[in-house]
Scaffold this motif. Sequence first.
Motif, short mmCIF file in Angstrom:
data_model
loop_
_atom_site.label_atom_id
_atom_site.label_comp_id
_atom_site.label_asym_id
_atom_site.label_seq_id
_atom_site.Cartn_x
_atom_site.Cartn_y
_atom_site.Cartn_z
N PHE A 111 18.92 -36.35 27.28
CA PHE A 111 18.83 -34.88 27.29
C PHE A 111 18.22 -34.34 28.58
O PHE A 111 18.81 -33.50 29.27
N LEU A 120 11.94 -30.75 28.69
CA LEU A 120 12.91 -31.65 29.31
C LEU A 120 13.84 -30.90 30.27
O LEU A 120 14.90 -31.40 30.60
N GLY A 121 13.48 -29.70 30.67
CA GLY A 121 14.20 -29.05 31.76
C GLY A 121 15.08 -27.87 31.39
O GLY A 121 15.84 -27.40 32.23
N CYS A 122 15.02 -27.40 30.14
CA CYS A 122 15.82 -26.23 29.78
C CYS A 122 14.98 -24.97 29.93
O CYS A 122 13.83 -24.95 29.50
N ASP A 123 15.57 -23.91 30.49
CA ASP A 123 14.87 -22.62 30.40
C ASP A 123 15.03 -22.14 28.96
O ASP A 123 15.83 -22.70 28.21
N HIS A 182 9.77 -26.00 32.09
CA HIS A 182 10.94 -26.74 32.56
C HIS A 182 10.94 -26.97 34.06
O HIS A 182 11.78 -27.69 34.58
N SER A 240 8.55 -27.01 17.72
CA SER A 240 8.38 -27.91 18.86
C SER A 240 9.72 -28.48 19.36
O SER A 240 9.78 -29.02 20.45
N LEU A 241 10.80 -28.31 18.57
CA LEU A 241 12.10 -28.75 19.07
C LEU A 241 12.48 -27.96 20.32
O LEU A 241 12.94 -28.52 21.32
N PHE A 263 3.05 -24.80 27.97
CA PHE A 263 3.36 -23.99 26.79
C PHE A 263 2.32 -22.89 26.57
O PHE A 263 2.55 -21.97 25.81
N PRO A 294 22.90 -25.34 17.71
CA PRO A 294 23.56 -26.39 16.90
C PRO A 294 22.91 -26.59 15.54
O PRO A 294 23.57 -27.04 14.61
N LEU A 295 21.61 -26.26 15.44
CA LEU A 295 20.93 -26.49 14.17
C LEU A 295 21.06 -25.31 13.21
O LEU A 295 20.88 -25.46 12.02
N ARG A 340 12.70 -38.92 32.58
CA ARG A 340 12.73 -38.10 33.80
C ARG A 340 11.73 -38.58 34.84
O ARG A 340 11.53 -37.93 35.87
N PHE A 359 15.63 -34.33 18.62
CA PHE A 359 16.70 -33.40 18.26
C PHE A 359 17.53 -34.03 17.15
O PHE A 359 18.21 -35.03 17.37
N HIS A 380 20.27 -33.32 15.74
CA HIS A 380 21.73 -33.32 15.83
C HIS A 380 22.24 -34.26 16.92
O HIS A 380 23.44 -34.37 17.11
N ASP A 410 11.50 -26.76 13.17
CA ASP A 410 10.27 -27.08 13.87
C ASP A 410 10.28 -26.42 15.25
O ASP A 410 11.18 -26.64 16.05
N PHE A 468 5.64 -35.32 21.81
CA PHE A 468 5.09 -34.44 20.79
C PHE A 468 4.54 -35.23 19.60
O PHE A 468 5.01 -36.33 19.31
N ALA A 523 21.16 -25.21 23.51
CA ALA A 523 21.32 -26.66 23.40
C ALA A 523 20.71 -27.23 22.12
O ALA A 523 21.15 -28.26 21.63
N VAL A 524 19.70 -26.58 21.61
CA VAL A 524 18.99 -27.16 20.46
C VAL A 524 19.02 -26.27 19.23
O VAL A 524 19.42 -26.71 18.15
N GLU A 551 10.38 -26.38 22.23
CA GLU A 551 9.42 -26.72 23.28
C GLU A 551 9.82 -28.03 23.95
O GLU A 551 9.72 -28.17 25.17
N ALA A 552 10.27 -28.98 23.14
CA ALA A 552 10.69 -30.26 23.70
C ALA A 552 11.86 -30.05 24.66
O ALA A 552 11.90 -30.63 25.75
N ALA A 553 12.79 -29.18 24.28
CA ALA A 553 13.94 -28.91 25.16
C ALA A 553 13.47 -28.29 26.47
O ALA A 553 13.95 -28.64 27.55
N MET A 554 12.50 -27.38 26.39
CA MET A 554 11.98 -26.75 27.61
C MET A 554 11.25 -27.77 28.46
O MET A 554 11.38 -27.80 29.66
#
Lengths: 266, 385
Positions: free
Chosen positions: B121, A166-169, B96, A158-159, B75, A180-181, B173, B110, B112, A156, B104, A176-177, A161-164
């Motif tokens: 996270f 939440l603060g990930c570039d 970010h 959006s996984l 986005f 691992p998958l 956050r 996630f 995992h 997906d 969403f 991070a996402v 996008e969700a990481a971004m």
Amino acid sequence: MRLSRFNIAALAFGLAFLYLPIVVLVIYSFNASKLVTVWGGWSTRWYTEFFNDRAMLDAAWMSARVGLVSATAATLLGTLAAVALTRGARFRGRTLMSGMLYAPLVMPEVITGLSLLLLFVALDAERGFWTVTIAHTSLTMCFVAVVVQSRLAGLDRSLEEAAMDLGCDPARAFVAVTLPLIWPAMAAGWMLAFTLSLDDLVIASFTTGPGSATLPIRIYSEVRLGVKPEINAICTLIIGFIAVLIVGASLASKLSSSRGDSAAPL
Amino acid sequence: MTTATDILPDAIAEAPLIVAAYPMPLLRVDGVSKKFGAFTAVDGLSLDIQAGEFFALLGPSGCGKTTLLRMLAGFETPDAGKILLDGEDIAAVLPHQRPVNMMFQNYALFPHLSVRDNIAFGLKRAALPKPEIAARVAEMVALVKLGGLEKRKPDQLSGGQKQRVALARALARRPQLLLLDEPLAALDKKLREETQAELMELQRRLGTTFVIVTHDQDEAMTMADRIGVMKDGRLEQVATPRQLYEAPASRWIAGFVGDINLIEGEVTLQDAHRLTVAAAGAGMLTVAEPKAPLPSRAICLAIRPEKIRLSRRAPTSAGGLNSIEGVVTEVGYLGGLSVYKVQLDHGATLRVALANTNRLDVDAYGVGQKVVAWFAPDDCVVLPR
């Protein structure tokens, strides 16, 4: 549903067609007789012979090194290509690029081998370990790309996008996402690449140089002088090794698809 | 766009508008446009959202509401216009780096990571000290009532539990603005109603500004302080749920929100705040004059089914009421309500909703029953055609 008699017979015939030669080879590798075609009782002397055969061991070591390095390089390159093709913006010529990535899958090995040979000659590269490794990398990276791409396509979007969100570039979101998958798919791709590299005779014989024969080249040249029972022993070892890798690869891809969602790569 | 207050009777117009209370909005969307190829998803849209507001973007699918939300999250980048958060233009700021979080539609948990790690996270990326992270995760777990499930993986959770994890993760956050993309769409009806109430409670307690995207009117009406109704990339009306329902700004809004009878007509007389209208298929009707001057005599009357009563004879105190004779042609029993289709003698058809207040149903009108439909002049909305 139970199998009908006809189906059982068909299955037995099909499997026999595939595996009888291999079974014969494995059995004869334990033959005590010096003559390949005459059964002389059980023995493991040809295995001992192999482990004392310097030239054969060198070739095996060469194959192992080529396999390790080329599989690792192919996994990195193949993953990058898969990521670019599934995650990149819809650029012009994307379908063409994706087709070009898959074309080597069906390209006759003779052509791949010959073209690489011509390239190495033109570059005046000294043929040996590195040329074979590079050739195997280019052969196997498309297999890795196929496996990883099918996994990525099932993930997906959006996984990330969700990481971004939440603060990930983007790079950290990938690490991070996404990573691992998709790592089980990458592991499956690696094992596939290693197996392919270990198997390959045609491309290796085009691109290798004097003194750096891989195991299949060595075996082939031995067989041309007459089949020694030792060859049976080596082949049995290779079959066992590859069986382990294939099972490993399919387990890894099963793990990969059970995580998250659909799309089993193998 | 006509603002709701122009056409509202005083009683509804006095409903407190949050807009008046704060001079500077938390979020200002200013002339934002976004195109995908030849398709214009958002078309020069402007909108102010106040701090602490629960705002809903409502619209049919393809109206651009999700694109707008994705631009708020970062986005998508607008082709034109500004997005001001606390006075700062964030249109080009990457997701970010925005003090905005999003929940969403499919939760995007996630797979995992455990529930705890999912919630933590965003806190880990913010480089908070470990004890602080642990404290915040515990706080969030308590907030969304997930105690005991911290070690589970997402695929070991029910739909409702996943929804809570997604909410906790987005809130952890402490964003200034929380965006929710169809947050309840994946839940079944009963759970959805419970969750609506919980979301409202949570929003009131935290004071976080919520912007929710939904195609479900009931959801928007129940939860939101204000609703922005979108159509073809533009806002048709921004109003409180009550204004939206009782004083729709256009014919399209009137038809989109809830059920309504629309009758075209011609103003024949304008006198003492009353209009006399020759309505197509409904005879001569008296309705309240709208505050905004009408552009022409050709108008459209909009009246909600539940604003119309039925009786067997004309009401005795008929002073000022509109009463029209007709025959019941269809009855739909919905439990709490029954919806009657009344064929008027003048030709038009009206839908009338009556509450079933009597269990033994003695007053129900059957098919073929001759009835008089009546309503007060104030219960009818006059819209330009």
